[in-house]
Design an enzyme around this catalytic site. Sequence first.
Site: not given
Length: 239
Positions: A134, A141
């Site tokens: 991702n 993140e």
Amino acid sequence: MKIIVDTPENIAKMAAERYVTLLNKKPDAVLGLATGSTPLGLYGEIVKLYNEGKISFAEAKSFNLDEYVGLDGTHDQSYRYFMNENLFSKVDINPDETHVPGGKGDIAENAKKYEEMIAAAGGIDMQLLGLGQNGHIGFNEPGTPLASVTHEIELTANTREANARFFASIDDVPTHAISMGIKSVMNAKSIILIALGKNKAEAVAKSVKGEVDVMVPASVLQLHPDVTFYLDAEAASLL
Ligand code: GLP
């Protein structure tokens, strides 16, 4: 940003050469290191060069990007264990000068101390990065602020699934991690990112060709003056 596309074997060799060059010039360099399956070829190459007497870490210091919260260094899936097994025990680095963020105890305090130690060491000379599917770097993140330094982070379902292959079951994958932040990474004097395989192609394309966007953490690297992406043909296939 420099982009080099080659085979995984040649990438491991070229990246290892970067360490030879750096440590020849600055034997007490501060190395930012990474875990995951991607750097294994590089670490293997470095160990080979060490065994041939072509590189020494005797005066170097290292700081790893991240660690799972809740695992101590003896857990075989902890990043401390990974580093000891794959690099530190195989070269001449002083174990006391190898640092991995502490995943046990007071995480906020560990994070604060980690940043202080990096600063006291004079900052990171060369930071190695892998790439999450991702677009994460370290365990930053999507959405992690640009100004972030070492901090605790909740892992996304995507990351826990991607890393479940290393654990007995997904339930054993920790839910949180401690990671150097985006700012900690961007503070490094130079950065090398290695991405291999088709499952990284989309993240690579977004990071290199997309707009700088905190939702794709590696895209922020476009703003760094000295970054090299080492990619195999599959990882580079959407460029
Ligand atoms: C983990 C690590 C990252 C690493 C990523 C990719 O999430 N925290 O630092 O880059 O995995 O791992 P791999 O190289 O195994 O694909």
